[in-house]
Design an enzyme around this catalytic site. Structure first.
Site: not given
Ligand code: 2PG
Ligand code: MG
Length: 416
Positions: A42, A148, A157-158, A201, A237, A282, A308, A333, A361-363, A384
């Site tokens: 994403s 994800h 998403q989270e 994740e 998130d 987020e 983000d 990131k 991190h990234r997914s 995170k």
């Molecule tokens: C996010 C991330 C990580 P992605 O949106 O914050 O959790 O996802 O790495 O796919 O952008």
């Molecule tokens: Mg995010």
């Protein structure tokens, strides 16, 4: 006196999704460090381009053909390599060498440079930014949906947990694991046929609506707080750009049959935040609607609205959005900007404007744990990095090692 960049090498390796990515090795004054790039699914529109055209294979070719020409240069400082890299790339979005290639090279070089001075990366970074090394609180994804997970999972998403009162890193991880296991049991009770499948994740990815998911996550958090005596906060998130459907101009919550305008979705989130005592939200909206972020942050003063995709680890965007009151936290990131130097600038922008920096991190991840080094070194209050799965646990275990080095109890708090 400068330090000699002696060797640069690259190879293609695989990430946690089975996608190809780049791993590099850099030698400075006889000290070799390795780093591998993660990949997002994403992604924000303003992130740098992850790989040159041709993908990771081409990135490796670029390192072998072009970046190796930098070997032999003298580096005047921990992050001096970054300028050479960006000059070599020559584009504003790192499209010729790729942001993922760049971040792997930048991290590996800084790590090797630090090693040549007998330091770990976090130590060298903390000296660079004048911070006392301390541990970030782990914000852990325990239930996931959106990009994800597969169809039927929540659109948000989270669903995240944060052990607000943890006294040590080890305790913080333990508390989140207790809550994760409780959540598994609650899900089994709620959905007896759900085989506890997981998203990218490591969080559960159940076929369930957003509100129901949040109800169960909140219950798991509360039971865990009671049992462990450590208050567990809940966050989300939303990854709002993916929930937003530009054709209908609506936030599409299919799992709940809700198709909401921006202001209606804001009210929906305000209700969730009140009902479930959220501490963190987020990317609540599309990255093109910063005014909605500001409205939400105004309505939820005690919640950390976090950017983000909205700010993509860019100091100037963080400054702007924090300044206008749209967010009180920003995701960090490193591969969104491609170098350690720009990551340093982004965290500094947070610190200078009273916003919480959330290292992330990234997914798609590897077992590389440089994000933990960066979080500690730059003074991020939160990290995170997931909770379950080897590539997630690698980051947490690295923090446990760092805790041993800096002394237990030096853990940051979620405060502005
Ligand atoms: C996010 C991330 C990580 P992605 O949106 O914050 O959790 O996802 O790495 O796919 O952008
Ligand atoms: Mg995010």
């Amino acid at each position: 006196m400068g330090k000699r960049l002696e060797r640069v090498a690259a190879r293609v390796v695989f990430d946690s999704r089975g996608d190809k990515t780049v791993e590099v090795e850099v030698t400075v004054e006889g000290h070799t460090a390795r780093a591998a790039a993660p990949s997002g699914k994403s992604r924000g529109k303003r992130e740098v381009v992850p790989f040159p055209e041709g993908g990771p294979e081409e990135a490796v070719r670029v390192v072998r053909d072009k970046v190796v020409r930098l070997s032999g240069v003298e580096l005047e400082g921990l992050v001096a390599f970054d300028r050479l890299l960006t000059d070599l790339d020559g584009t504003p979005n790192l499209s010729s060498i790729g942001g993922n290639t760049a971040i792997a090279l930048s991290v590996a070089c800084a790590t090797a440079y630090a090693a040549s001075e007998g330091k770990r990366l976090y130590e060298a970074l903390s000296e660079l930014v004048n911070e006392v090394p301390a541990l970030p609180l782990p914000l852990s994804n325990v239930l996931g949906g959106g990009a994800h997970a597969g169809p039927g999972a929540p659109e948000i998403q989270e669903f995240l947990l944060i052990p607000l009162g943890a006294k040590t890193m080890k305790q913080a991880v333990e508390v989140n694991v207790v809550a994760y296991r409780k959540l598994g049991r609650l899900l089994q009770r709620e959905l007896p046929d759900f085989p506890l499948g997981k998203g990218d994740e490591g969080g559960y990815a159940p076929p369930i609506g957003n509100r129901k998911a949040l109800e169960l996550v909140r219950a798991a958090a509360d039971e865990t707080s009671d049992e462990t005596g450590v208050e567990v906060g809940v966050g989300l998130d939303v990854a709002g750009s993916n929930v937003f459907d530009p054709r209908s101009n609506r936030y599409a919550l299919r799992s709940e049959g809700l198709y909401l305008t921006g202001p209606e979705f804001k009210e929906y989130l305000v209700d969730l935040a009140d009902e479930f005592k959220l501490v963190y939200i987020e990317d609540p909206f599309s990255e093109d609607s910063p005014e909605l972020y500001a409205d939400l942050q105004r309505d939820l003063r005690s919640v950390f609205v976090c950017g983000d995709d909205l700010v993509v680890t860019r100091a100037e965007l963080i400054e702007h959005q924090v300044g206008r009151g749209a967010i009180r936290a920003a995701i960090i990131k490193p591969n969104q900007v491609g170098t350690v130097s720009l990551t340093v600038d982004a965290v500094r922008a947070c610190t200078a404007h009273g916003a919480v920096a959330v290292a992330s991190h990234r997914s798609g991840e590897t077992t590389d744990a440089y994000i933990s080094q960066i979080a500690v070194g730059l003074g991020c209050k939160v990290i995170k990095c997931g909770l379950i799965g080897g590539e997630r646990v690698a980051k947490l275990n690295e923090l446990i090692r760092i805790e041993e080095e800096i002394g237990a109890g030096k853990i940051r708090r979620l405060t502005a």
